[in-house]
Design an enzyme around this catalytic site. Structure first.
Site, PDB file in Angstrom:
ATOM      1  N   ASP A   1       0.993  -1.341  -0.362  1.00  0.00           N
ATOM      2  CA  ASP A   1      -0.453   0.141  -0.056  1.00  0.00           C
ATOM      3  C   ASP A   1       0.472   0.908  -0.299  1.00  0.00           C
ATOM      4  OD1 ASP A   1       0.970  -0.094   3.282  1.00  0.00           O
ATOM      5  OD2 ASP A   1      -1.224  -1.212   3.320  1.00  0.00           O
ATOM      6  N   ASN A   2       1.844   1.259   1.270  1.00  0.00           N
ATOM      7  CA  ASN A   2       3.138   2.627   1.008  1.00  0.00           C
ATOM      8  C   ASN A   2       3.464   2.289  -0.774  1.00  0.00           C
ATOM      9  OD1 ASN A   2       6.012   3.097   1.543  1.00  0.00           O
ATOM     10  ND2 ASN A   2       4.494   4.341   2.818  1.00  0.00           N
TER      11      ASN A   2
END
Length: 436
Positions: free
Chosen positions: A251-252
């Site tokens: 996600d990052n």
């Protein structure tokens, strides 16, 4: 010729080497500046929380006809019965399949479907489970997020990702749960808000993100601008979600890729996402924090090394020593004032996220968790920063470069070129181990 300066010591004066005194003074000035900067960052985070969560307006999309608003796919990997699962995930109809079907029956007018299975594209089971997910929903928070996604930042760049600050609440009085709750709702939120207010680079925690599928499908995870990419930068699995199956913090990495590859920007929603903290022992908390320190170390090394110098214990020590040397302020009163002020700011951040002050019913448990968290920060960091292996959902992984991971015991993927870090082979992950 080195000068010496007499320094009082009780009833006597001792000679202190001038060069040594000058060096200590320089370090004290550096410490003074760092201490001031950390307080500026803390105040920025506190004020950002007050402004952002003071008002949560109703989106025009909430009352618009269903056929006139943008559709949103809600992607969540499904596994087991998490704490408060029904209440926490009701609006997205996710997790354990009987609960999903019950919610689908309860909301028959909301288009939704269940997709069982996975396509193995990497070692990250979340990405394997999300490649073909497609659940539709549009509650009030979603509508406000869509509004933000259609905007631009102050420099005119298009917003490509809308994210939310997680607001944690512990459902049980376990020491690890209270510590994690105190961490997420104070220091973590404060720094997260401050970094995103300054917006010098991507900073996304990944609990709840909204982005356009058309943008994600252009990404390859190289973090290179599109104009500078070469064919070797794109993994064999292709672009889009599959390209991020090799990362632990996918996600990052997606957020960073949107920022760096497409030169687009992020925006925080005026809503928080409620994050249930279930049964967590002290050991569970320590291992969780250690895992993400090791992940960040292989993604943003410089920021990870600086992290302990942003925590209250180290900051107070730096400030106390600097102010003692430069201004003669006694250490004990300084430290007491520092912690009272630091805690006050943290509780202000909590109140902004929650919409109310810290409840009396959990006050002392929360404050105890806050104190223990502050004291454990440096020991956990020292334990975590020298390791490479992490345990996640019962499996051991080894961190590679740029946040990539491999299952322990698996051979490192061969590289087509010395600068290419694209894994060509992955060990399959069992369906029942796919988890969020």
């Amino acid at each position: 010729m080195n000068a010496s300066k007499p320094v009082p010591s009780g009833d006597h004066y001792v000679q202190e080497d001038g060069g040594e005194f000058a060096m200590i003074t320089i370090l004290a000035f550096v410490g003074f500046i760092w201490y001031t900067v950390m307080w500026i960052i803390s105040i920025i985070g506190c004020q950002a929380g007050r402004r952002r969560y003071k008002l949560r307006p109703r989106s025009p999309l909430s009352s618009a006809p269903a056929n006139s608003v943008p559709g949103v796919s809600v992607l969540r990997p499904l596994r087991g019965l998490d704490t408060n699962l029904y209440e926490n995930l009701e609006s997205t109809f996710t997790q354990d399949l009987p609960i999903v079907r019950e919610l689908m029956a309860k909301y028959p007018n909301v288009p939704s479907s269940i997709i069982v299975g996975e396509e193995v594209v990497g070692v990250n089971p979340k990405v394997n489970n999300l490649v073909h997910s497609n659940v539709m929903a549009a509650p009030g928070t979603m509508a406000r997020s869509v509004d933000a996604l259609q905007g631009h930042d102050r420099n005119g760049r298009r917003i490509a990702l809308v994210h939310h600050v997680p607001f944690a609440y512990a459902t049980e009085s376990r020491i690890g749960s209270r510590i994690d709750e105190a961490f997420l709702n104070t220091n973590h939120a404060k720094m997260y808000l401050a970094i995103n207010a300054v917006a010098v680079d991507s900073c996304v925690v990944g609990k709840s993100n909204l982005y356009r599928r058309s943008d994600v499908e252009r990404l390859n995870g190289s973090l290179k601008p599109m104009a500078k990419q070469v064919p070797e930068d794109t993994p064999a699995i292709g672009r889009g979600f599959p390209a991020f199956g090799r990362f632990m913090a996918e996600d990052n990495m997606i957020a960073s890729a949107l920022w760096h590859e497409l030169d687009l920007r992020h925006d925080l929603s005026c809503d928080v996402v409620r994050n249930v903290v279930g049964k967590m022992s002290l050991k569970d908390y320590i291992l969780r924090r250690a895992r993400w320190i090791r992940v960040r170390k292989h993604m943003v090394l410089s920021a990870t090394i600086l992290e302990p110098f942003t925590e209250s214990v180290v900051v107070s020590a730096i400030g106390a020593a600097s102010f003692k040397h430069l201004l003669g302020i006694p250490v004990l009163p300084f430290v007491l004032f520092h912690y009272i002020a630091w805690l006050s700011v943290d509780l202000d951040v909590y109140a902004s996220l929650a919409g109310h002050p810290l409840p009396d019913a959990v006050r002392w448990e929360f404050l105890a968790g806050w104190v223990v968290r502050e004291l454990l920060t440096l020991p956990i960091f020292l334990y975590a920063v020298f390791g490479r292996e992490v345990t996640w959902r019962g499996r051991k992984y080894q961190m590679l470069h740029n946040g990539e991971v491999k299952l322990v015991g698996e051979q490192s993927p061969r590289r087509r070129w010395p600068w290419s870090r694209t894994p060509k082979h992955y060990q399959p992950v069992d369906v029942e181990d796919a988890s969020s």
